[in-house]
Write a protein that holds these residues in place. Structure first.
Motif, PDB file in Angstrom:
ATOM      1  N   HIS A  39       3.492  67.113  99.332  1.00  0.00           N
ATOM      2  CA  HIS A  39       3.852  65.771  98.876  1.00  0.00           C
ATOM      3  C   HIS A  39       2.593  64.893  98.752  1.00  0.00           C
ATOM      4  CE1 HIS A  39       8.233  66.430 100.492  1.00  0.00           C
ATOM      5  NE2 HIS A  39       7.820  67.388  99.699  1.00  0.00           N
TER       6      HIS A  39
ATOM      7  N   HIS B 137       5.911  74.852 103.496  1.00  0.00           N
ATOM      8  CA  HIS B 137       6.335  74.758 104.902  1.00  0.00           C
ATOM      9  C   HIS B 137       5.642  75.794 105.789  1.00  0.00           C
ATOM     10  CE1 HIS B 137      10.309  72.346 104.049  1.00  0.00           C
ATOM     11  NE2 HIS B 137       9.319  72.010 103.237  1.00  0.00           N
TER      12      HIS B 137
ATOM     13  N   GLU C 162      11.699  62.810 101.956  1.00  0.00           N
ATOM     14  CA  GLU C 162      12.377  63.856 101.173  1.00  0.00           C
ATOM     15  C   GLU C 162      12.907  64.945 102.100  1.00  0.00           C
ATOM     16  OE1 GLU C 162      13.643  67.159  99.257  1.00  0.00           O
ATOM     17  OE2 GLU C 162      11.806  67.308 100.411  1.00  0.00           O
ATOM     18  N   GLU C 163      12.135  65.263 103.145  1.00  0.00           N
ATOM     19  CA  GLU C 163      12.498  66.346 104.049  1.00  0.00           C
ATOM     20  C   GLU C 163      13.616  65.892 104.995  1.00  0.00           C
ATOM     21  OE1 GLU C 163      11.147  69.234 103.627  1.00  0.00           O
ATOM     22  OE2 GLU C 163       9.173  68.903 102.732  1.00  0.00           O
TER      23      GLU C 163
ATOM     24  N   CYS D 233       4.260  70.604 102.421  1.00  0.00           N
ATOM     25  CA  CYS D 233       5.121  70.785 101.247  1.00  0.00           C
ATOM     26  C   CYS D 233       4.419  70.248  99.999  1.00  0.00           C
ATOM     27  CB  CYS D 233       6.463  70.088 101.472  1.00  0.00           C
ATOM     28  SG  CYS D 233       7.811  70.808 100.491  1.00  0.00           S
TER      29      CYS D 233
ATOM     30  N   LEU E 274       5.676  66.950 107.199  1.00  0.00           N
ATOM     31  CA  LEU E 274       6.607  67.718 108.044  1.00  0.00           C
ATOM     32  C   LEU E 274       6.116  67.785 109.485  1.00  0.00           C
ATOM     33  CD1 LEU E 274       7.033  70.520 105.445  1.00  0.00           C
ATOM     34  CD2 LEU E 274       9.005  69.528 106.614  1.00  0.00           C
TER      35      LEU E 274
END
Ligand code: ZN
Ligand code: ZN
Length: 396
Positions: free
Chosen positions: A103, A360, A135-136, A101, A80
């Protein structure tokens, strides 16, 4: 806890892979180094490796025996745009980017599962290890599907997971039906007629229109949907005006809608349109609505949820599996894969107790104590979903 011995043996490898990925975060569709790391590892484990799907996506195929049966497991690769403040030794070395997150943990667990299954060879068929980009926000899962993921790699079901800091490590939560919400966005542009603020009768002021729209939108969930159905309508941006004494020509409102059921999603979209148009007529204003469906709801199919439950129970014990968690209105692009294939998405406990930074958050760091659990879950699930070697030999 029934961790698999081949996974337990990878404990220090998993931690070092995870810390390496964490220190080098890459965001949507730019996961080049992460993708190469994954592909190299899969090749070293002896898997057939397919790269370049949705740009940086990777699929590893582990084939064994003669069965045409196949299952897919999916992890996400991206980080992110957040400046990390975790203070950990393996913190991000890329300014403004961070694995907030988890990942990095998801990728590591799926790699470890591939390594262990390649060692064990305790199945007949094909296990697909799907590493998706973006994904984000950007829907890399959708792009993989559009680029033929399931045409190129036929599989009967696809499974996903996300670490869940609100759930203690050692626990797993899952349920049939929706677990994560659909994510839609809307933009309303109201155009009136700009004027001197002291002479409003000479203009057409979009401000009162915007105020009424914001209020009226809140009546959709409160007054239009069934009291036991779920929906969220949030206005998150108001843009209009530049100075004290000018009535602006235009006001822009933006926001998001979250739902679980397509019928509720349709109803909310329709009511937003009616409110925007109806109030525009009331206020003698021109107003346009742009409504965009981003991610569908993440909906687990019945049979695959049972398979996931069996694997989770075998691993952590029935007492540690929550089969009726409150679904989240957050969203997940694994939903695009579940639109094409039956499957199940679970939450893997990663909490360290009260005060664990949530997803996040700039202080978040994936909980390494969950690595062996998540990786063991994958192997337990995949081996149970593919014909057993022993049975094949007995039949031959
Ligand atoms: Zn996220
Ligand atoms: Zn995530």
């Amino acid at each position: 806890m029934n961790l698999l011995p081949e996974i337990a043996a990878l404990e220090s490898d998993m931690r070092s892979w995870r810390h390496h990925i964490h220190a080098h975060p890459e965001t949507a569709f730019e996961e080049k180094v992460t993708s190469a790391f994954v592909a190299d590892k899969l090749r070293s484990f002896g898997l057939e490796v397919h790269t370049g799907i949705a740009g940086t996506g990777v699929v590893g195929a582990l084939r064994q025996g003669n069965s045409q049966d196949a299952v897919g497991m999916r992890a996400d690769l991206d980080a992110l745009h957040i400046q990390e403040k975790s203070g950990v030794a393996h913190a991000s070395t890329h300014a403004g980017k961070m694995h907030a997150c988890g990942h990095d943990g998801h990728t590591t667990m799926l790699l470890a599962a591939a390594r262990a299954m390649a060692q064990r060879r305790n199945f007949d068929g094909t296990a697909y290890f799907i590493f998706q980009p973006a994904e984000e926000n950007e829907g890399g899962g959708r792009v993989m599907v559009q680029e033929g993921l399931f045409d190129r790699f036929a599989m009967k079901a696809v499974y996903g997971m996300h670490n869940w800091p609100e759930l203690a490590v050692g626990k797993i939560a899952l349920r049939e039906g929706p677990l994560m919400g659909a994510y839609d966005i809307f933009e309303i542009i109201a155009t009136g007629r700009g004027a001197h603020a002291a002479m409003p009768h000479l203009g057409c002021d979009p401000m009162p229109y915007a105020a009424h729209v914001i209020n009226a939108l809140q009546t959709i969930v409160a007054r239009n949907i069934h009291p036991l159905e779920a929906g969220v309508v949030s206005v998150t941006q108001v843009h209009g005006g530049d100075t004290w004494n000018v009535i602006p020509q235009e006001v822009v409102l933006r926001g998001t809608v979250r739902t679980f059921q397509p019928a509720i999603q349709d109803l909310i979209e329709r009511r937003i349109g009616e409110i925007v148009t109806g109030l525009a007529a009331t206020f003698d204003m021109t107003a346009t609505l742009r409504y965009e469906r981003r991610y569908p709801a993440t909906i687990n199919s019945a049979a695959e949820t049972k398979h996931a439950l069996a694997a989770a129970t075998a691993l952590v014990g029935a007492d540690n599996v929550d089969t009726n968690p409150m679904p989240s209105m957050g969203s997940e692009d694994f939903a695009f894969m579940l639109q094409e294939k039956p499957g199940c998405y679970i939450w893997l406990g990663s909490g360290r107790g009260p005060g664990t930074p949530n997803l996040h958050n700039p202080q978040y760091d994936f909980n390494d104590d969950a690595l062996a659990i998540g990786a063991s879950y994958w192997v337990t699930l995949a081996e149970a979903q593919l014909p057993a070697q022993a049975k094949v030999r007995a039949a031959a």
